[in-house]
Design a protein around this motif. Structure first.
Motif, mmCIF file in Angstrom:
data_model
loop_
_atom_site.group_PDB
_atom_site.id
_atom_site.type_symbol
_atom_site.label_atom_id
_atom_site.label_comp_id
_atom_site.label_asym_id
_atom_site.label_seq_id
_atom_site.Cartn_x
_atom_site.Cartn_y
_atom_site.Cartn_z
ATOM 1 N N GLU A 176 -7.919 14.148 -11.426
ATOM 2 C CA GLU A 176 -6.465 13.999 -11.395
ATOM 3 C C GLU A 176 -5.964 13.568 -10.019
ATOM 4 O O GLU A 176 -4.867 13.016 -9.916
ATOM 5 N N VAL A 177 -6.732 13.804 -8.971
ATOM 6 C CA VAL A 177 -6.294 13.386 -7.633
ATOM 7 C C VAL A 177 -6.216 11.873 -7.525
ATOM 8 O O VAL A 177 -5.562 11.351 -6.625
ATOM 9 N N TYR A 178 -6.886 11.140 -8.435
ATOM 10 C CA TYR A 178 -6.849 9.680 -8.416
ATOM 11 C C TYR A 178 -5.654 9.129 -9.197
ATOM 12 O O TYR A 178 -5.417 7.928 -9.203
ATOM 13 N N ARG A 179 -4.909 9.981 -9.842
ATOM 14 C CA ARG A 179 -3.767 9.557 -10.656
ATOM 15 C C ARG A 179 -2.644 9.072 -9.738
ATOM 16 O O ARG A 179 -2.264 9.754 -8.798
ATOM 17 N N ILE A 180 -2.096 7.872 -10.048
ATOM 18 C CA ILE A 180 -0.992 7.342 -9.237
ATOM 19 C C ILE A 180 0.364 7.520 -9.920
ATOM 20 O O ILE A 180 1.385 7.232 -9.333
ATOM 21 N N GLY A 181 0.357 7.967 -11.182
ATOM 22 C CA GLY A 181 1.606 8.256 -11.868
ATOM 23 C C GLY A 181 2.137 7.121 -12.714
ATOM 24 O O GLY A 181 3.269 7.166 -13.166
ATOM 25 N N ILE A 182 1.349 6.078 -12.929
ATOM 26 C CA ILE A 182 1.719 4.985 -13.821
ATOM 27 C C ILE A 182 0.712 5.042 -14.961
ATOM 28 O O ILE A 182 -0.448 4.655 -14.790
ATOM 29 N N PRO A 183 1.123 5.572 -16.118
ATOM 30 C CA PRO A 183 0.161 5.896 -17.187
ATOM 31 C C PRO A 183 -0.800 4.777 -17.572
ATOM 32 O O PRO A 183 -2.002 4.997 -17.677
ATOM 33 N N GLU A 184 -0.309 3.573 -17.786
ATOM 34 C CA GLU A 184 -1.186 2.473 -18.198
ATOM 35 C C GLU A 184 -2.258 2.193 -17.143
ATOM 36 O O GLU A 184 -3.431 1.990 -17.464
ATOM 37 N N ILE A 185 -1.860 2.215 -15.905
ATOM 38 C CA ILE A 185 -2.807 1.912 -14.829
ATOM 39 C C ILE A 185 -3.752 3.082 -14.608
ATOM 40 O O ILE A 185 -4.954 2.889 -14.384
ATOM 41 N N ASP A 186 -3.248 4.304 -14.709
ATOM 42 C CA ASP A 186 -4.141 5.465 -14.598
ATOM 43 C C ASP A 186 -5.213 5.443 -15.687
ATOM 44 O O ASP A 186 -6.383 5.722 -15.422
ATOM 45 N N GLU A 187 -4.819 5.073 -16.902
ATOM 46 C CA GLU A 187 -5.792 4.969 -18.000
ATOM 47 C C GLU A 187 -6.853 3.931 -17.691
ATOM 48 O O GLU A 187 -8.035 4.128 -17.933
ATOM 49 N N GLN A 188 -6.410 2.806 -17.159
ATOM 50 C CA GLN A 188 -7.356 1.748 -16.816
ATOM 51 C C GLN A 188 -8.282 2.181 -15.681
ATOM 52 O O GLN A 188 -9.466 1.842 -15.686
ATOM 53 N N HIS A 189 -7.758 2.922 -14.727
ATOM 54 C CA HIS A 189 -8.616 3.427 -13.650
ATOM 55 C C HIS A 189 -9.702 4.337 -14.220
ATOM 56 O O HIS A 189 -10.851 4.289 -13.778
ATOM 57 N N GLN A 190 -9.340 5.156 -15.181
ATOM 58 C CA GLN A 190 -10.347 6.012 -15.823
ATOM 59 C C GLN A 190 -11.416 5.167 -16.496
ATOM 60 O O GLN A 190 -12.612 5.472 -16.406
ATOM 61 N N GLY A 191 -11.005 4.098 -17.158
ATOM 62 C CA GLY A 191 -11.962 3.192 -17.783
ATOM 63 C C GLY A 191 -12.838 2.499 -16.764
ATOM 64 O O GLY A 191 -14.022 2.242 -16.996
ATOM 65 N N PHE A 192 -12.280 2.213 -15.599
ATOM 66 C CA PHE A 192 -13.029 1.593 -14.513
ATOM 67 C C PHE A 192 -14.127 2.552 -14.042
ATOM 68 O O PHE A 192 -15.267 2.139 -13.788
ATOM 69 N N PHE A 193 -13.785 3.826 -13.927
ATOM 70 C CA PHE A 193 -14.788 4.836 -13.557
ATOM 71 C C PHE A 193 -15.927 4.828 -14.575
ATOM 72 O O PHE A 193 -17.101 4.859 -14.208
#
Length: 143
Positions: A7-24
């Motif tokens: 959760e520390v990587y969350r920037i608060g923009i849901p669509e982009i946070d979801e994509q970051h998780q997919g990137f991981f």
């Protein structure tokens, strides 16, 4: 070392946070393909998937920054281009040397570690910009 999404990587923009998780997840898949020594062809396919995923994700970010008139867009584009250059270098090393522990470690540096730094340093800046826009009433944004 593989790091899990936090959760520390969350920037608060849901669509982009979801994509970051997919990137991981894509970074993990790449690392595991190399470590499993499934062969250069399989690793090349995972690298191609990573490139496609990055292209879609970066397009989403860049569109978001344009819509919100983010002043740091040009610098952000440079960061995205640098990522693709590093991914190309990884592909070249794969073709020259094949899958190895060293290549797996470089893959993590290029994908996962780069992503973590990029989120913390660059993506957080445009997220803060959007939040400031909302407070100033110029363009309300739900984040």
């Amino acid at each position: 070392m593989l790091k899990e999404w936090s959760e520390v990587y969350r920037i608060g923009i849901p669509e982009i946070d979801e994509q970051h998780q997919g990137f991981f997840a894509a970074a993990h898949r790449l690392y595991e393909a190399i470590m499993d020594r499934t062969g250069p062809q399989t690793v090349a396919e995972v690298i191609a998937f990573m490139r496609d995923y990055a292209e879609r994700h970066f397009a989403t970010e860049e569109d978001f920054m344009r819509r919100h008139e983010y002043q740091g867009l040009r610098e952000h584009l440079v960061e995205h281009s640098a990522f693709f250059r590093r991914l190309e270098e990884l592909e070249e090393d794969l073709q020259m040397f094949g899958p190895s522990r060293g290549l797996a470690d470089r893959a993590l540096d290029i994908t996962q570690d780069w992503l973590i730094d990029h989120i913390a340093d660059e993506d957080m800046l445009y997220a803060l910009h959007v939040k400031a826009e909302g407070r100033e009433g110029r363009r309300p944004v739900a984040i």
